[in-house]
Design a protein around this motif. Structure first.
Motif, PDB file in Angstrom:
ATOM      1  N   LEU A 111       0.806  -1.232   0.000  1.00 32.50           N
ATOM      2  CA  LEU A 111       0.000   0.000   0.000  1.00 32.50           C
ATOM      3  C   LEU A 111       0.834   1.276   0.000  1.00 32.50           C
ATOM      4  CD1 LEU A 111      -2.706  -1.137   2.605  1.00 32.50           C
ATOM      5  CD2 LEU A 111      -2.961  -1.039   0.116  1.00 32.50           C
ATOM      6  N   GLN A 112       2.127   1.161   0.360  1.00 33.59           N
ATOM      7  CA  GLN A 112       3.015   2.333   0.410  1.00 33.59           C
ATOM      8  C   GLN A 112       2.389   3.503   1.185  1.00 33.59           C
ATOM      9  OE1 GLN A 112       6.264   2.404  -1.401  1.00 33.59           O
ATOM     10  NE2 GLN A 112       5.832   0.240  -1.249  1.00 33.59           N
ATOM     11  N   PRO A 113       2.004   3.294   2.445  1.00 36.19           N
ATOM     12  CA  PRO A 113       1.419   4.395   3.219  1.00 36.19           C
ATOM     13  C   PRO A 113       2.489   5.430   3.599  1.00 36.19           C
ATOM     14  CG  PRO A 113       1.816   2.525   4.645  1.00 36.19           C
ATOM     15  CD  PRO A 113       2.161   2.073   3.254  1.00 36.19           C
ATOM     16  N   ASP A 114       2.031   6.597   4.043  1.00 36.46           N
ATOM     17  CA  ASP A 114       2.965   7.631   4.508  1.00 36.46           C
ATOM     18  C   ASP A 114       3.461   7.303   5.916  1.00 36.46           C
ATOM     19  OD1 ASP A 114       2.507   9.456   2.230  1.00 36.46           O
ATOM     20  OD2 ASP A 114       0.479   9.543   3.057  1.00 36.46           O
ATOM     21  N   ILE A 115       2.542   6.770   6.722  1.00 34.39           N
ATOM     22  CA  ILE A 115       2.814   6.513   8.151  1.00 34.39           C
ATOM     23  C   ILE A 115       2.352   5.109   8.496  1.00 34.39           C
ATOM     24  CG2 ILE A 115       2.035   7.109  10.520  1.00 34.39           C
ATOM     25  CD1 ILE A 115       3.655   9.405   9.670  1.00 34.39           C
ATOM     26  N   CYS A 116       3.135   4.406   9.330  1.00 37.39           N
ATOM     27  CA  CYS A 116       2.590   3.178   9.915  1.00 37.39           C
ATOM     28  C   CYS A 116       2.754   3.244  11.427  1.00 37.39           C
ATOM     29  CB  CYS A 116       3.228   1.917   9.338  1.00 37.39           C
ATOM     30  SG  CYS A 116       4.989   1.811   9.541  1.00 37.39           S
TER      31      CYS A 116
ATOM     32  N   LYS B   2      13.594  -0.397   7.184  1.00 40.54           N
ATOM     33  CA  LYS B   2      14.828   0.389   6.994  1.00 40.54           C
ATOM     34  C   LYS B   2      15.738  -0.315   5.978  1.00 40.54           C
ATOM     35  CE  LYS B   2      18.625   2.563   9.492  1.00 40.54           C
ATOM     36  NZ  LYS B   2      19.409   2.593  10.728  1.00 40.54           N
ATOM     37  N   LYS B   3      15.832  -1.661   6.110  1.00 37.93           N
ATOM     38  CA  LYS B   3      16.707  -2.439   5.214  1.00 37.93           C
ATOM     39  C   LYS B   3      16.263  -2.333   3.752  1.00 37.93           C
ATOM     40  CE  LYS B   3      17.942  -5.911   8.612  1.00 37.93           C
ATOM     41  NZ  LYS B   3      17.396  -7.147   9.181  1.00 37.93           N
ATOM     42  N   ILE B   4      14.934  -2.316   3.527  1.00 40.36           N
ATOM     43  CA  ILE B   4      14.454  -2.276   2.140  1.00 40.36           C
ATOM     44  C   ILE B   4      14.311  -0.836   1.615  1.00 40.36           C
ATOM     45  CG2 ILE B   4      13.300  -4.522   2.248  1.00 40.36           C
ATOM     46  CD1 ILE B   4      10.625  -3.075   2.520  1.00 40.36           C
ATOM     47  N   GLY B   5      14.644   0.124   2.487  1.00 44.03           N
ATOM     48  CA  GLY B   5      14.614   1.533   2.063  1.00 44.03           C
ATOM     49  C   GLY B   5      13.221   2.085   1.862  1.00 44.03           C
ATOM     50  N   SER B   6      12.265   1.629   2.676  1.00 42.67           N
ATOM     51  CA  SER B   6      10.879   2.108   2.556  1.00 42.67           C
ATOM     52  C   SER B   6      10.778   3.583   2.958  1.00 42.67           C
ATOM     53  CB  SER B   6       9.978   1.271   3.479  1.00 42.67           C
ATOM     54  OG  SER B   6       8.700   1.852   3.577  1.00 42.67           O
ATOM     55  N   ASP B   7       9.905   4.316   2.264  1.00 38.55           N
ATOM     56  CA  ASP B   7       9.672   5.731   2.601  1.00 38.55           C
ATOM     57  C   ASP B   7       8.653   5.899   3.723  1.00 38.55           C
ATOM     58  OD1 ASP B   7      11.420   6.656   0.672  1.00 38.55           O
ATOM     59  OD2 ASP B   7       9.895   6.656  -0.903  1.00 38.55           O
ATOM     60  N   CYS B   8       8.021   4.814   4.119  1.00 40.25           N
ATOM     61  CA  CYS B   8       6.999   4.880   5.169  1.00 40.25           C
ATOM     62  C   CYS B   8       7.650   5.306   6.489  1.00 40.25           C
ATOM     63  CB  CYS B   8       6.339   3.507   5.322  1.00 40.25           C
ATOM     64  SG  CYS B   8       5.085   3.469   6.603  1.00 40.25           S
ATOM     65  N   LYS B   9       7.051   6.284   7.140  1.00 42.44           N
ATOM     66  CA  LYS B   9       7.574   6.768   8.425  1.00 42.44           C
ATOM     67  C   LYS B   9       6.949   5.941   9.556  1.00 42.44           C
ATOM     68  CE  LYS B   9       8.638  11.523   7.048  1.00 42.44           C
ATOM     69  NZ  LYS B   9       8.790  11.280   5.625  1.00 42.44           N
ATOM     70  N   VAL B  10       7.807   5.318  10.351  1.00 42.10           N
ATOM     71  CA  VAL B  10       7.338   4.404  11.406  1.00 42.10           C
ATOM     72  C   VAL B  10       7.148   5.150  12.720  1.00 42.10           C
ATOM     73  CG1 VAL B  10       7.946   2.397  12.807  1.00 42.10           C
ATOM     74  CG2 VAL B  10       8.445   2.399  10.356  1.00 42.10           C
ATOM     75  N   ILE B  11       5.969   4.925  13.325  1.00 35.79           N
ATOM     76  CA  ILE B  11       5.727   5.382  14.698  1.00 35.79           C
ATOM     77  C   ILE B  11       5.459   4.141  15.541  1.00 35.79           C
ATOM     78  CG2 ILE B  11       4.246   6.725  16.249  1.00 35.79           C
ATOM     79  CD1 ILE B  11       3.499   8.484  13.836  1.00 35.79           C
ATOM     80  N   ILE B  12       6.260   3.961  16.580  1.00 32.41           N
ATOM     81  CA  ILE B  12       6.047   2.842  17.505  1.00 32.41           C
ATOM     82  C   ILE B  12       5.136   3.328  18.624  1.00 32.41           C
ATOM     83  CG2 ILE B  12       7.165   1.372  19.242  1.00 32.41           C
ATOM     84  CD1 ILE B  12       8.038   0.371  16.587  1.00 32.41           C
ATOM     85  N   LEU B  13       4.092   2.561  18.891  1.00 35.55           N
ATOM     86  CA  LEU B  13       3.210   2.837  20.028  1.00 35.55           C
ATOM     87  C   LEU B  13       3.426   1.740  21.060  1.00 35.55           C
ATOM     88  CD1 LEU B  13      -0.168   3.780  18.283  1.00 35.55           C
ATOM     89  CD2 LEU B  13       1.491   5.320  19.307  1.00 35.55           C
TER      90      LEU B  13
END
Length: 200
Positions: free
Chosen positions: A46-51, A70-81
């Protein structure tokens, strides 16, 4: 429109997050998952902006998903909850390149504001989590963490040695050093302490 994927294994919380975030005019929740593996597939497709990733999920933890992205170079910005203010988790999240590390007990308005700031280039970390890191430094090196993680999986010194191209004696020396650093009575207690702190 900010496109969001939510990965959380507690169905009620996942559903509530999805519903509340969808009510924001500039947010669109495009996918939900209840485990790390499905989350990774959704993000790739889905290539989201945020996960938004929960830390402790079946099949892959949020930290493992963040690391894979990070390894695959995804542009998705990760937020850990997370509900866990464990210093080791925070360290690992930073190493995995996450953009946010937030406690679950914040309000939905605070979360929405954090998502917008992250989309504008900020990084968002809960102050409580930063304090826990300052108070409790991880004494283990990366190699020691790697060896203890393999020991926690039930691998013997011989098996660890083979996997890491070390001698069995070197692995035993590492395990002895780890046990001393963590002031543990034995390997089992060292594993328990390291897991509790989030260092492995």
């Amino acid at each position: 429109m900010i496109r969001i994927v939510i990965a959380e294994d507690q169905r009620m919380l996942r559903s509530a997050l999805g519903t509340l975030l969808s009510m924001e005019e500039d947010f669109e929740v495009v996918g939900e998952a209840d485990n790390g593996e499905d989350a990774l597939k959704l993000i790739e497709n889905l290539q989201p902006d945020i996960c938004l990733l929960d830390i402790e999920m079946p099949r892959k933890s949020g930290l493992e998903v963040a690391s894979d992205l990070k390894k695959i170079g995804s542009d998705c910005k990760v937020i850990i909850l997370t509900t866990f203010a464990r210093p080791g988790y925070f360290e690992r999240a930073v190493k995995a390149g996450v953009y946010g590390y937030l406690l679950k007990d914040g309000s939905i308005d605070e979360l929405a504001a954090s998502i917008r700031r992250i989309m504008n280039g900020s990084k968002e970390f809960s102050p409580e989590l930063i304090v826990s890191v300052i108070q409790d430094d991880n004494p283990l090196t990366d190699r020691e963490q790697e060896i203890l993680s393999l020991a926690a999986e039930g691998k013997t010194a011989k098996e660890i040695a083979k996997q890491l191209f070390l001698s069995s004696g070197t692995v035993r020396n590492y395990l002895s050093e780890i046990t001393q650093k963590l002031e543990a009575k034995n390997k089992i207690e060292a594993i328990s302490i390291a897991k509790e702190k989030g260092w492995i």
